[in-house]
Design a protein around this motif. Structure first.
Motif, PDB file in Angstrom:
ATOM      1  N   SER A 104      44.057 -30.616  17.743  1.00 35.40           N
ATOM      2  CA  SER A 104      42.865 -29.933  18.248  1.00 35.40           C
ATOM      3  C   SER A 104      42.559 -28.770  17.334  1.00 35.40           C
ATOM      4  O   SER A 104      43.459 -28.064  16.885  1.00 35.40           O
ATOM      5  CB  SER A 104      43.079 -29.456  19.690  1.00 35.40           C
ATOM      6  N   ARG A 105      41.282 -28.594  17.030  1.00 32.26           N
ATOM      7  CA  ARG A 105      40.849 -27.518  16.142  1.00 32.26           C
ATOM      8  C   ARG A 105      39.748 -26.730  16.850  1.00 32.26           C
ATOM      9  O   ARG A 105      38.859 -27.314  17.461  1.00 32.26           O
ATOM     10  CB  ARG A 105      40.329 -28.071  14.819  1.00 32.26           C
ATOM     11  N   LEU A 106      39.834 -25.441  16.722  1.00 32.50           N
ATOM     12  CA  LEU A 106      38.890 -24.576  17.415  1.00 32.50           C
ATOM     13  C   LEU A 106      38.031 -23.848  16.389  1.00 32.50           C
ATOM     14  O   LEU A 106      38.542 -23.143  15.519  1.00 32.50           O
ATOM     15  CB  LEU A 106      39.637 -23.573  18.295  1.00 32.50           C
ATOM     16  N   PHE A 107      36.704 -24.040  16.469  1.00 30.48           N
ATOM     17  CA  PHE A 107      35.752 -23.380  15.589  1.00 30.48           C
ATOM     18  C   PHE A 107      34.929 -22.383  16.399  1.00 30.48           C
ATOM     19  O   PHE A 107      34.631 -22.615  17.569  1.00 30.48           O
ATOM     20  CB  PHE A 107      34.812 -24.403  14.943  1.00 30.48           C
ATOM     21  N   TYR A 108      34.533 -21.299  15.732  1.00 30.20           N
ATOM     22  CA  TYR A 108      33.785 -20.263  16.411  1.00 30.20           C
ATOM     23  C   TYR A 108      32.395 -20.097  15.797  1.00 30.20           C
ATOM     24  O   TYR A 108      32.172 -20.382  14.627  1.00 30.20           O
ATOM     25  CB  TYR A 108      34.520 -18.907  16.309  1.00 30.20           C
TER      26      TYR A 108
ATOM     27  N   ALA B  86      35.590 -26.975  20.279  1.00 33.37           N
ATOM     28  CA  ALA B  86      36.945 -27.539  20.211  1.00 33.37           C
ATOM     29  C   ALA B  86      36.833 -28.996  19.774  1.00 33.37           C
ATOM     30  O   ALA B  86      36.234 -29.815  20.470  1.00 33.37           O
ATOM     31  CB  ALA B  86      37.632 -27.449  21.565  1.00 33.37           C
ATOM     32  N   LEU B  87      37.365 -29.292  18.607  1.00 36.61           N
ATOM     33  CA  LEU B  87      37.355 -30.656  18.080  1.00 36.61           C
ATOM     34  C   LEU B  87      38.719 -31.277  18.365  1.00 36.61           C
ATOM     35  O   LEU B  87      39.754 -30.713  17.996  1.00 36.61           O
ATOM     36  CB  LEU B  87      37.075 -30.638  16.586  1.00 36.61           C
ATOM     37  N   VAL B  88      38.743 -32.420  19.028  1.00 40.50           N
ATOM     38  CA  VAL B  88      40.007 -32.997  19.497  1.00 40.50           C
ATOM     39  C   VAL B  88      40.173 -34.418  18.970  1.00 40.50           C
ATOM     40  O   VAL B  88      39.207 -35.183  18.867  1.00 40.50           O
ATOM     41  CB  VAL B  88      40.080 -32.996  21.045  1.00 40.50           C
TER      42      VAL B  88
END
Length: 545
Positions: free
Chosen positions: A97-101, A111-113
């Motif tokens: 999982s990656r979290l972008f702001y 949130a890219l999962v």
């Protein structure tokens, strides 16, 4: 609840491609993140009150491949998601999982999962893996956004909106009823965000999402009942809490709640149940709930029976201190029955169900049943009580006898019955006992669908022979006592069952969450296998149409 869950949505979002993007990469299966630095208090405030979105992607041959909904959103944001994926590293593996702001002014968090590899449905580890991956991915994304203090979480359906709803709502469950209020100068850390399905979803996807929300609510209600300390969840408290919850749900007009007091229990000659209850100062209750969903109220019902020991000290055969606090959840069977009944009513399934829950404490006192005592069950069978800590089967014996009075199409009982099933299966699956091939096949398929697995255990005549007593009709403990403990407990229950369609679930091994294979369930009580029982009933209804 179903109506609002199905139709809940919110308008998303204007795009501002010139805004810079901050990134945080989270390792596989991790659903936590640290706080980040922002340039100003105003900027931080905007972030904390913002909207977040969970978007899924598959492992493609040339890198991450967005879901169809993800591609639509990417186009809306002028391919910004694709661009930041390239910057952060292309591949997003199953469980990552990656979290972008700061995606846009109205989309503060993304949130890219990872959903794993795209392809036909596979049954691995005795479950449908694509659905399992969706639950885990939705849980990871929602948990990241909650950790970032996002107030409003939107999800695209991740190709399986029902599983996405389950994973999200199960992951966001917390039990904090007993925690005091934070000082006014401290920011609340456990505030629950609102969760909505992306407004670009189809009506069919909304219906699937709504079902998933209901399934999760049923399990979460069971978790709440199990988590509540026993001094706040006595038999009387349990009756009150369940009555309030069911009295507020949709289709409540189809529900009849009948709490039976001590006088009724005694009148029914439930001596086995009362022998357990007699050691406590708390009044026992026999909770009977009817859901009339079939076309005719005279249609024979499915009967659910749940063990309702609201605290189990072991009685005179007292337990060791280690692990005893968890015995507040020894009413897990009754909790799962209640959660199932709630969800069935909310879904409006076309079936009649009778739910039976004997509720009491198992405590030592001068009035408590003693090892060596002989008690008489509702059907007249005498039981030698060899060990007072084998009490769950004693209260279930009378409940199973009473269940036959409804001329049921089937009986399903569930109980945190034995530590032995945990030794045998751990948290991987609930032990399942039945002499009905059709029930097992339907249950097995249901457990694969929900990812909350069951495993069939043997009901050999050998185990029934081990329950013989020298002075009574049956003993409540097998001989030898440490041999096949879950199997002999099931054999004891079988002695009180005449219905051909009967299934016993020993759920003691799965009562706690926080296991690596189900990351969408946090530490604490799990409410398992509520969703599997609901799925079984849904399949049963479909087969009868």
């Amino acid at each position: 609840m179903l109506k609002s869950a199905v139709k809940g949505s919110c308008s998303l979002f204007s795009c501002n491609s010139s805004v810079s993007v901050l990134l945080r990469i989270v390792p596989a299966r991790s659903i936590s993140t640290s706080s980040f630095l922002l340039d100003s208090a105003e900027e931080k405030s905007n972030m904390l009150s913002g909207r977040g979105m969970v978007v899924g992607c598959y492992e493609g041959e040339d890198g991450a491949e967005l879901t169809e909904a993800g591609k639509t959103l990417d186009a809306k944001y002028n391919n910004k998601i694709t661009r930041i994926l390239k910057i952060s590293g292309q591949q997003v593996k199953d469980g990552d999982s990656r979290l972008f702001y700061d995606i846009s002014e109205d989309l503060t968090h993304l949130a890219l999962v990872g959903l794993g590899k795209r392809g036909p449905e596979e049954k691995q580890e005795d479950m449908l893996m694509s659905r399992h991956n969706v639950r885990c991915a939705a849980a990871a994304g929602a948990s990241l956004l909650k950790k970032a203090k996002v107030k409003e979480i939107h999800l695209e359906g991740l190709s399986d909106p029902e599983a996405a709803a389950e994973g999200t709502h199960l992951a966001l469950f917390t039990y904090d009823d007993m925690k005091g209020k934070k000082p006014t100068n401290e920011e609340p850390t456990n505030e629950k965000p609102s969760v909505l399905l992306w407004d670009g979803s189809s009506e069919g996807e909304r219906e699937q999402w709504g079902r998933g929300c209901v399934l999760a609510e049923g399990q979460n209600f069971a978790r709440w009942l199990m988590e509540t300390p026993s001094n706040h969840m006595t038999p009387t408290d349990f009756v009150d809490a369940v009555s309030r919850k069911l009295g507020q749900c949709e289709n409540k007009d189809k529900i009849e709640i009948s709490p039976r007091p001590y006088s009724w229990i005694k009148e029914k000659k439930m001596g086995s149940f009362l022998s357990v209850a007699q050691g406590s100062d708390e009044d026992p209750w026999f909770l009977e709930i009817k859901y009339n969903g079939a076309t005719s109220p005279d249609t024979n019902p499915l009967v659910l029976v749940g063990k309702g020991i609201t605290f189990d000290s072991g009685g005179i055969s007292i337990k060791p201190a280690a692990g005893m606090p968890e015995m507040k959840a020894d009413m897990g069977g009754a909790a799962c029955v209640t959660g199932t009944t709630l969800a069935v009513a909310m879904l409006g399934l076309p079936i009649n169900i009778v739910s039976l829950m004997p509720l009491c404490e198992n405590m030592p006192s001068g009035k408590a049943v003693k090892p060596g005592d002989v008690v008489t069950a509702m059907n007249g069978k005498t039981i030698e009580v060899d060990n007072t800590d084998a009490e769950g089967r004693l209260i279930l014996a009378d409940a199973l006898c009473y269940a036959h009075s409804f001329n049921p199409t089937g009986i399903i009982d569930m109980a945190t019955l034995t530590g032995a099933v945990g030794v045998a299966l751990g948290s991987g699956a609930a032990g399942t006992y039945t002499t009905s091939e059709s029930m097992w096949e339907r249950f097995h398929e249901a457990s694969r669908t929900t990812g909350d697995r069951l495993w069939r255990m043997p009901l050999y005549n050998l185990y029934s022979k081990q329950m013989k007593s020298r002075i009574a009709d049956i003993n409540n403990l097998g001989t030898p006592s440490r041999s096949a403990g879950s199997c002999t407990a099931a054999a004891f229950l079988k002695a009180f069952v005449e219905c051909d369609e009967w299934c016993h679930l020993d759920i003691a091994g799965v009562m706690s969450g926080g296991t690596a294979d189900l990351p969408y369930l946090s530490k604490g009580m799990s409410g398992r296998p509520t969703r599997t029982i609901i799925q079984y009933i849904q399949q049963l209804c479909s087969s009868q149409q």
